[in-house]
Design a protein around this motif. Structure first.
Motif, PDB file in Angstrom:
ATOM      1  N   LEU A   2      -4.516  23.968   9.297  1.00 48.92           N
ATOM      2  CA  LEU A   2      -5.179  23.034   8.387  1.00 48.92           C
ATOM      3  C   LEU A   2      -6.470  22.474   8.972  1.00 48.92           C
ATOM      4  CD1 LEU A   2      -2.055  21.076   7.052  1.00 48.92           C
ATOM      5  CD2 LEU A   2      -3.468  22.718   5.807  1.00 48.92           C
ATOM      6  N   ARG A   3      -6.505  22.238  10.264  1.00 51.93           N
ATOM      7  CA  ARG A   3      -7.718  21.748  10.904  1.00 51.93           C
ATOM      8  C   ARG A   3      -8.825  22.804  10.883  1.00 51.93           C
ATOM      9  NH1 ARG A   3      -5.055  18.821  16.178  1.00 51.93           N
ATOM     10  NH2 ARG A   3      -4.149  17.024  15.042  1.00 51.93           N
ATOM     11  N   GLN A   4      -8.441  24.062  11.058  1.00 52.17           N
ATOM     12  CA  GLN A   4      -9.459  25.120  11.039  1.00 52.17           C
ATOM     13  C   GLN A   4     -10.058  25.293   9.650  1.00 52.17           C
ATOM     14  OE1 GLN A   4      -7.665  28.608  12.574  1.00 52.17           O
ATOM     15  NE2 GLN A   4      -7.533  27.835  14.706  1.00 52.17           N
ATOM     16  N   ARG A   5      -9.251  25.208   8.612  1.00 50.41           N
ATOM     17  CA  ARG A   5      -9.774  25.385   7.265  1.00 50.41           C
ATOM     18  C   ARG A   5     -10.545  24.167   6.790  1.00 50.41           C
ATOM     19  NH1 ARG A   5      -5.019  28.409   3.754  1.00 50.41           N
ATOM     20  NH2 ARG A   5      -5.005  30.359   4.979  1.00 50.41           N
ATOM     21  N   ASN A   6     -10.107  23.023   7.141  1.00 54.39           N
ATOM     22  CA  ASN A   6     -10.791  21.809   6.714  1.00 54.39           C
ATOM     23  C   ASN A   6     -11.086  20.986   7.960  1.00 54.39           C
ATOM     24  OD1 ASN A   6     -11.873  19.758   5.276  1.00 54.39           O
ATOM     25  ND2 ASN A   6      -9.985  19.192   4.176  1.00 54.39           N
ATOM     26  N   PRO A   7     -12.209  21.209   8.583  1.00 49.71           N
ATOM     27  CA  PRO A   7     -12.515  20.502   9.838  1.00 49.71           C
ATOM     28  C   PRO A   7     -12.683  19.010   9.643  1.00 49.71           C
ATOM     29  CG  PRO A   7     -14.402  21.760   9.112  1.00 49.71           C
ATOM     30  CD  PRO A   7     -13.311  22.142   8.196  1.00 49.71           C
ATOM     31  N   GLU A   8     -12.905  18.569   8.403  1.00 46.37           N
ATOM     32  CA  GLU A   8     -13.069  17.134   8.205  1.00 46.37           C
ATOM     33  C   GLU A   8     -11.742  16.394   8.372  1.00 46.37           C
ATOM     34  OE1 GLU A   8     -14.764  16.621   4.429  1.00 46.37           O
ATOM     35  OE2 GLU A   8     -16.728  17.500   4.986  1.00 46.37           O
ATOM     36  N   ILE A   9     -10.609  17.125   8.188  1.00 48.30           N
ATOM     37  CA  ILE A   9      -9.296  16.479   8.317  1.00 48.30           C
ATOM     38  C   ILE A   9      -8.937  16.407   9.792  1.00 48.30           C
ATOM     39  CG2 ILE A   9      -6.847  16.625   7.745  1.00 48.30           C
ATOM     40  CD1 ILE A   9      -7.652  18.149   5.239  1.00 48.30           C
TER      41      ILE A   9
END
Length: 515
Positions: A507-514
């Motif tokens: 999830l961090r790789q796909r959405n770095p803002e999270i």
């Protein structure tokens, strides 16, 4: 400051005292050193180092100036008497105990032999006196002297036996004072034994030297001057000499394998069992019941018959004959009592009464022994009841077959409409077959109930051991399964953690803002 003259005089005085002490110690220690030197010379060939150590120890014990010698405090048993405690004191006590037991056994055998010798001399004196020599003669005096001499020896042996017994008590209780062993019970027993063993006939001594009455028909070997009291005393003392046979039980106890066996004593001490004559008699009755009872009955029969003969000989009765006395004692012992022969004197009646009591006791023991011999043991009972169960099962099957046959015959009679007499006959046979079948079933049930009550303790113990072993195995398997489940749960928890971490990384790789 103290003056130097006073200090010098004090130093000189101390040197003088030390010199005097050294000279005294040298004088006292010379003998000890000579003894140690002799010991070293004798043991030099075998023990070089040990002899030197012994000499050093001797010097240290004798001389008080030895720096390495230490004082040893020794307990006092009595005021003014010092006892030395050695390392092998227990071994010496065991050796002394064994020696004392052997002495007690030897003294007991000698006491029994001396008692039997005195009784035998008394019997010979009574039997041959009226026929071989006259009453009051020198031969009778000599035999009576031998009886008294054997009585004196017996008393000495009894005292020596109790002396060894007291020494054994002192040895067993770690060298205590011997006066502690002299309890009131022990003093009473010793006094009673001495009184019993001192009984012997002395009538010849009282009448010897007096004129013998040639017309006397007294059957006992006493010079009689119409003195019935002396005759009764002589008779009573002769009969009471058989009380010395109490030494037989002591001899049996001290010479039995039960008391001499170390394994018996060790196991008995662990189970708090006292090795008394009662225990030895129980062992003999369990091992050799018939032989023990037979020997006792024969000896009692002969002894009581002779005592009855001696009692009845005074009145010149028919029971004064040995053959008649044997018959009377036998029928009295067996509690038959035909009544053809009866005692006439008080002494004879007392002997017959005691014989009847002993006969009842021996009969009860004989019945118990015969019952035990005729009874089946466990293995024989199991085989016997197993065969009975098989036979009853066969009879039950035959009875069931008879019931079915009678039912079929009754049914055929009803179908074919036979005569009423035949119908009633088959009904009676059917009822009888049912009764026999029920009786056999009840008998089989009772037999199996009795067999189930015969389940012995070892079998139950084996069953309980097997059950406990099975429970232990099941418990171990359950523990292993629980451990394996815990391990699998730990693996699942680790897998869940790894999965959650991987999901968070994705999830961090796909959405770095999270974050």
């Amino acid at each position: 400051m103290p003056s130097p003259t006073w200090e010098g005089s004090k130093a000189e005085t101390g040197q003088t005292e030390d010199g005097a002490a050294e000279s005294g110690d040298r004088g006292r220690g010379t003998g000890g050193r000579l003894v140690c030197a002799l010991e070293m010379e004798m043991t030099n060939r075998s023990l070089h180092g040990d002899s030197k150590v012994d000499c050093v120890n001797c010097d240290g014990l004798i001389s008080r100036n030895g720096g390495d010698s230490a004082e040893v405090s020794v307990p006092l048993t009595l005021p003014g008497k010092r006892t030395t405690l050695m390392e092998g004191d227990d071994l010496y006590r065991l050796r002394d105990r064994k020696v004392l037991l052997e002495d007690k056994k030897r003294l007991c055998a000698l006491s029994l032999g001396t008692a039997l010798l005195g009784i035998l001399l008394m019997i010979i004196h009574v039997e041959i006196c009226p026929n071989v020599y006259k009453p009051g003669s020198n031969i009778g005096l000599i035999i009576n002297c031998f009886i008294s001499l054997s009585t004196g020896c017996l008393l000495i042996l009894i005292i020596a036996f109790h002396y060894k017994d007291i020494r054994l008590f002192v040895n067993d209780h770690n060298q205590v004072d011997w006066r502690i062993a002299m309890t009131s019970h022990r003093v009473f027993v010793i006094t009673l034994e001495l009184l019993v063993c001192s009984i012997h006939p002395v009538g010849t001594y009282w009448k010897v030297g007096l004129q013998v009455n040639s017309t006397s028909s007294t059957p006992l070997c006493i010079s009689n001057d119409n003195n019935e009291a002396l005759l009764d005393v002589e008779l009573l003392l002769s009969v009471l000499m058989f009380l010395r046979l109490y030494l037989v039980h002591r001899a049996i106890l001290l010479h039995s394998k039960v008391l001499l066996s170390a394994s018996y004593r060790s196991i008995g001490s662990l189970n708090n069992i006292n090795f008394t004559f009662r225990f030895v008699l129980k062992v003999l009755m369990n091992k050799h019941p018939a032989r023990t009872l037979l020997v006792f009955i024969l000896l009692f029969w002969l002894t009581a018959s002779w005592m009855l003969t001696l009692c009845e000989r005074q009145k010149q009765a028919s029971t004064g004959n040995m053959e008649t006395a044997l018959w009377l004692i036998a029928i009295t012992f067996l509690t038959v009592g035909y009544g053809d022969v009866a005692p006439t004197t008080s002494c004879g009646k007392a002997v017959c009464l005691f014989t009847g009591v002993m006969g009842v006791a021996c009969t009860a023991m004989l019945v118990a022994v015969v019952t035990e011999k005729l009874a089946l043991n466990k293995g024989e009972k199991h085989v016997h009841f197993f065969m009975l169960d098989i036979q009853i099962s066969k009879r039950i099957r035959h009875a069931a077959a008879n019931v079915l046959r009678e039912c079929w015959l009754l049914h055929r009679t009803n179908v074919t409409k036979g005569s009423r007499g035949e119908h009633r006959r088959h009904q009676r046979c059917l009822l009888e077959a049912i009764r026999v079948f029920r009786h056999l079933r009840l008998k089989q049930r009772q037999l199996r109930d009795y067999v189930s009550e015969m389940v012995d303790l070892p079998k139950m113990q084996m069953i309980m051991c097997d059950l406990s072993a099975n429970w232990n195995n099941s418990y171990r398997e359950l523990e292993q399964r629980i451990l394996s489940m815990e391990q699998k749960l730990d693996e699942l928890s680790r897998c869940f953690q790894q999965t959650s971490e991987l999901l968070s990384q994705v999830l961090r790789q796909r959405n770095p803002e999270i974050r």
